[in-house]
Design a protein around this motif. Structure first.
Motif, PDB file in Angstrom:
ATOM      1  N   ASN A 209      -1.371  -3.703  12.113  1.00  0.00           N
ATOM      2  CA  ASN A 209      -0.006  -3.289  12.378  1.00  0.00           C
ATOM      3  C   ASN A 209       0.863  -3.649  11.177  1.00  0.00           C
ATOM      4  O   ASN A 209       0.668  -4.691  10.540  1.00  0.00           O
ATOM      5  N   TRP A 210       1.870  -2.842  10.912  1.00  0.00           N
ATOM      6  CA  TRP A 210       2.659  -3.034   9.693  1.00  0.00           C
ATOM      7  C   TRP A 210       3.389  -4.373   9.663  1.00  0.00           C
ATOM      8  O   TRP A 210       3.595  -4.948   8.600  1.00  0.00           O
ATOM      9  N   ASN A 284      11.771  -2.880   5.984  1.00  0.00           N
ATOM     10  CA  ASN A 284      10.361  -2.844   5.567  1.00  0.00           C
ATOM     11  C   ASN A 284      10.103  -3.187   4.111  1.00  0.00           C
ATOM     12  O   ASN A 284       8.986  -2.992   3.635  1.00  0.00           O
ATOM     13  N   HIS A 304       6.524  -1.361   3.177  1.00  0.00           N
ATOM     14  CA  HIS A 304       5.475  -1.261   4.188  1.00  0.00           C
ATOM     15  C   HIS A 304       5.778  -0.105   5.142  1.00  0.00           C
ATOM     16  O   HIS A 304       6.881  -0.047   5.698  1.00  0.00           O
ATOM     17  N   PRO A 306       4.302   2.098   8.506  1.00  0.00           N
ATOM     18  CA  PRO A 306       3.296   2.229   9.566  1.00  0.00           C
ATOM     19  C   PRO A 306       2.690   3.618   9.565  1.00  0.00           C
ATOM     20  O   PRO A 306       3.388   4.614   9.334  1.00  0.00           O
ATOM     21  N   THR A 313      -1.500   0.765   8.271  1.00  0.00           N
ATOM     22  CA  THR A 313      -0.338   0.507   7.418  1.00  0.00           C
ATOM     23  C   THR A 313      -0.692   0.858   5.986  1.00  0.00           C
ATOM     24  O   THR A 313      -1.830   0.653   5.552  1.00  0.00           O
ATOM     25  N   THR A 315       1.000  -0.079   2.248  1.00  0.00           N
ATOM     26  CA  THR A 315       2.043  -0.740   1.467  1.00  0.00           C
ATOM     27  C   THR A 315       2.164  -0.028   0.123  1.00  0.00           C
ATOM     28  O   THR A 315       1.178   0.087  -0.614  1.00  0.00           O
ATOM     29  N   TYR A 350      -4.684  -9.125   3.180  1.00  0.00           N
ATOM     30  CA  TYR A 350      -4.929  -7.971   4.039  1.00  0.00           C
ATOM     31  C   TYR A 350      -6.287  -8.039   4.729  1.00  0.00           C
ATOM     32  O   TYR A 350      -6.481  -7.405   5.783  1.00  0.00           O
TER      33      TYR A 350
END
Ligand code: FES
Length: 404
Positions: A209-210, A284, A304, A306, A313, A315, A350
């Motif tokens: 999830n972002w 974000n 970021h 979603p 996600t 980035t 990540y």
């Protein structure tokens, strides 16, 4: 020295005084209490859909830095799922439009960025100017009036402030950047973002999830364990300086070699004219100013976004040189800094985010996570995001759990 760099030096000096006191006497900025949040905030598809609509379609987002779109240039922005083109005309005015041809929906501008004062659709050749007006259409006389109402691209709210270009990805909404930025506007204004030249950019995907990805940019608590070989040799995780500016904040962590100046007179301190620290711009965007290399400072922007799935996600990461690139050696140095940060994010942060988010999905309903007192930046982020979506705010640990 410019007024901006003078005020930035004063800001840095004030922050260094706080760091020096904590280094000498112990302590750190801390929240009043830990805070708990429902795991469903990270895993619930309905919450995800609400965030995509409210935070990414109805809120001003950074589409680019001003320096990335020169007069006569354009840049596309697709990360919200809405195709957008941002164009600056020869006179310097900047505008954003749906990147959708009004004739039959083809993608109008297919290059990511470039220079053009007109855009010709590759399907049937309708041509629009950088101001959005229809300039020409082949065989227009045979449309017999059917082009009415299609003589302009669909405009989106677009405004520049402090070196950033903001866009709302929904036509017709009002753009109120004063309300959006609040007291953070003064911080952005002093950062010198207008002078930043992009050196390298890329996309960092993560199956999480972002907000899980975003969380990794807000606390130094994890440096000693997760970043044992990469960041922990340089940064302490026990001294945080944190300043909240309405829904935004600035946070930074002491470096291990700062013992060398903290007990000296201020005149001996290495005060810099560039901003420093991790700056969170709601909802974000992270603007990271600094480097693990002594005496070096770059601007790295992480935005970021979603995906359609709750656990997807991307980035968008770009690194910039404050004041522009000075030499080929300087460019190579900034590029190397981009690569080093991307490696840490992808191989450490990540990987953890993807595993952690998958684990969250396996937890029973009603499960919570906790943000500690030293994770006050995360507390601010999650309060702001919940408020922005009209959702229940997370609350203090204990109080919140007792209310269940
Ligand atoms: Fe663009 Fe036809 S769809 S000119």
């Amino acid at each position: 020295m410019t007024v901006s760099s003078q005020s930035q030096r004063q800001t840095q000096l004030a922050i260094m005084r706080r760091f020096a006191a904590y280094i000498r006497d112990g302590g750190s900025d801390l929240a009043d209490a830990p805070m708990v949040n429902d795991v469903s905030v990270y895993t619930d598809p309905a919450r995800h859909a609400a965030e995509r609509q409210k935070l990414f379609r109805e809120t001003p987002l950074v589409a680019a830095l001003s320096s990335e779109i020169a007069p006569g240039a354009f840049r596309t922005f697709d990360a919200t799922g809405v195709p957008v083109v941002v164009a600056r005309d020869g006179g310097g005015a900047i505008r954003a439009f749906l990147n959708i041809c009004p004739h039959r929906g083809a993608r109008l501008v297919r290059q990511e960025e470039g220079r053009a004062n007109r855009f010709t659709c590759w399907f049937h050749g309708w041509t629009y100017g950088a101001d959005g007006r229809l300039i020409a259409a082949p065989e227009a006389d045979r449309f017999c009036g059917g082009m009415a109402g299609r003589d302009h691209l669909v405009a989106l709210p677009c405004e520049e402030r402090h070196g950033l270009v903001f866009v709302i990805a929904t036509p017709g909404l009002a753009m109120d950047l004063d309300a959006h930025l609040g007291s953070f506007a003064a911080v952005l204004g002093a950062m010198g973002l207008d002078s930043a030249e992009r050196v390298k950019s890329g996309e960092l995907p993560v199956a999480a999830n972002w907000k899980y990805a975003l969380d990794t940019y807000g606390e130094g608590y994890h440096f000693a364990a997760l970043h044992k070989q990469t960041l922990a040799p340089y940064f302490r995780n026990d001294i945080t300086i944190y300043d909240r500016f309405d829904r935004c904040h600035r946070v930074s962590w002491a470096q291990k070699d700062w013992d060398s100046w903290a007990s000296k007179p201020e005149s001996k301190w290495p005060v810099r004219a560039e901003p420093a620290g991790v700056h969170y711009l709601y909802p974000n965007t992270i603007l990271f100013c600094g480097s693990v290399s002594p005496g070096k400072s770059y601007l790295t922007v992480f935005r970021h976004f979603p995906g359609e799935e709750v656990g997807s996600t991307v980035t968008h990461k770009a690194i910039y040189a404050f004041g522009g690139v000075k030499s080929p050696e300087h460019r190579a140095e900034v590029e190397a800094a981009f690569d080093a940060t991307a490696h840490v994010v992808m191989s450490e942060d990540y990987v953890t985010a993807a595993e952690g988010w998958k684990n969250m999905c396996a937890l029973p309903p009603g499960s919570t996570v906790v943000y500690g007192r030293q994770e006050m930046a995360l507390q601010n982020v999650h309060r702001a995001l919940a408020d922005g979506c009209g959702m229940a705010l997370p609350g203090p640990a204990g109080v919140r759990e007792a209310a269940r």
